[in-house]
Design a protein around this motif. Sequence first.
Motif, short mmCIF file in Angstrom:
data_model
loop_
_atom_site.label_atom_id
_atom_site.label_comp_id
_atom_site.label_asym_id
_atom_site.label_seq_id
_atom_site.Cartn_x
_atom_site.Cartn_y
_atom_site.Cartn_z
N GLY A 129 15.38 6.99 -33.63
CA GLY A 129 15.01 6.17 -34.76
C GLY A 129 13.80 5.29 -34.50
N LEU A 130 13.44 4.50 -35.50
CA LEU A 130 12.31 3.58 -35.39
C LEU A 130 12.71 2.22 -35.93
N LEU A 131 12.54 1.20 -35.13
CA LEU A 131 12.80 -0.16 -35.58
C LEU A 131 11.83 -0.50 -36.71
N GLY A 132 12.33 -1.08 -37.79
CA GLY A 132 11.49 -1.40 -38.94
C GLY A 132 11.40 -0.29 -39.96
N LYS A 133 11.94 0.87 -39.62
CA LYS A 133 11.93 2.00 -40.57
C LYS A 133 13.36 2.43 -40.90
N ASP A 134 14.17 2.67 -39.86
CA ASP A 134 15.54 3.10 -40.08
C ASP A 134 16.42 1.89 -40.37
N ALA A 135 17.25 2.01 -41.40
CA ALA A 135 18.12 0.91 -41.80
C ALA A 135 19.16 0.64 -40.73
N LEU A 136 19.25 -0.60 -40.29
CA LEU A 136 20.18 -0.97 -39.24
C LEU A 136 21.56 -1.28 -39.83
N ASN A 137 22.57 -0.98 -39.06
CA ASN A 137 23.94 -1.31 -39.44
C ASN A 137 24.28 -2.71 -38.93
N PRO A 138 25.08 -3.46 -39.68
CA PRO A 138 25.49 -4.78 -39.18
C PRO A 138 26.45 -4.65 -38.00
N LEU A 139 26.26 -5.52 -37.03
CA LEU A 139 27.19 -5.57 -35.91
C LEU A 139 28.49 -6.19 -36.42
N PRO A 140 29.62 -5.50 -36.30
CA PRO A 140 30.87 -6.01 -36.89
C PRO A 140 31.23 -7.39 -36.35
N VAL A 141 31.72 -8.23 -37.24
CA VAL A 141 32.19 -9.55 -36.85
C VAL A 141 33.64 -9.42 -36.40
N PRO A 142 34.00 -9.96 -35.23
CA PRO A 142 35.40 -9.88 -34.80
C PRO A 142 36.34 -10.50 -35.83
N ALA A 143 37.53 -9.92 -35.96
CA ALA A 143 38.49 -10.41 -36.95
C ALA A 143 38.92 -11.84 -36.64
N SER A 144 38.94 -12.20 -35.37
CA SER A 144 39.32 -13.56 -34.97
C SER A 144 38.43 -13.99 -33.83
#
Length: 354
Positions: free
Chosen positions: A153-168
Amino acid sequence: MTALRVSTLSEPLRTEMARLKGAGHHLLPLGGVDGNAPLLRAWAGPGLTLGRILAPMHRTGSTTYGVRLDGLAVIDCDEDDSALVAQMEARFGQSPVHVKTPRGRHLYYLAGGVMPNLRSEGLPVDIKTGPRSYVVGPHSLRPDGGFYEPVKGLLGKDALNPLPVPASPVSDPILTGHRHVELVKEAMRMVELVNDAAELQANFAGIRDDWCVDPATMPDSELSGIAGWAWKYRLENRIYRGRDSAFPVQRRALDALRSQAIGTDAIALLVLLEDQHGHHPGKRFPLDFDAMRKAGLLNLSKLRLRAARRTPHAGGRWAVAAGGSASRRISASNLCPYKVASGQRRRGGCATHA
């Protein structure tokens, strides 16, 4: 000539930096011996123009730059191990952008919430995020030849996924009054895994901002002091890792002992003393050869041990004080072989470590 047309920077590097700036990413110029120290003091403020980023790189001959992580998160793997990368993506989701680093891999995500401390789990991985954090950008070339190669991929071109937030929350907040001590502990865990004190301080800034109560009252100067202290310990090889730790032995002392008739025995005794007492220069302690043999630390006979102790000055590493006495009781139960009751005199005296 403008900063965009400098000849010291390769065309792929300048093109990549211009593309990332155009995509809205904040960059900063890096340099120094390792190629990862900021070349500007005020890099954490408003986004720099491309000219302000390229100009110091041109002046210093640097070919490295940083990508600031405001709005981004990077899983920084110390090893380019496919199994480790798969483990991270199974836990945090697929990353569409991978950059191979000189020793590992960067996985890019959108920033999430408070992230776990993967080092405490025994994993060779950091999660870096926040406006005061950065990673070396793709197409950078360090002075030692290490290259940051985009491999997916390419930073700034490919849509990034959010890093999951821990449930707690993964840990309790670090309370005021405990922050300095906790950062010192983190320093000892991290210092051998970063490239310099600046990177260590940047990691501290993320811990302070994300984990500490009332982070505004903990100034950058305090983080800098802890990072500098820890880095000095690393340079002096003074990071203690239990029985995995190393300790220095003076080669001149070994040279002096080799010339003695019983030099091999004296060298064995010297190494034992450095192991047990080398971190207390000038310390006096009694030698109890019965306890040493019982503890299994040396299997030489008492006769040979006494002769080794009498070796003249052991190359300057110890001296024998005849008729000396112990200043305290040391128990053999903790594997320390120097056992004698307080005030009791032992024939042969004490050894004073130089």
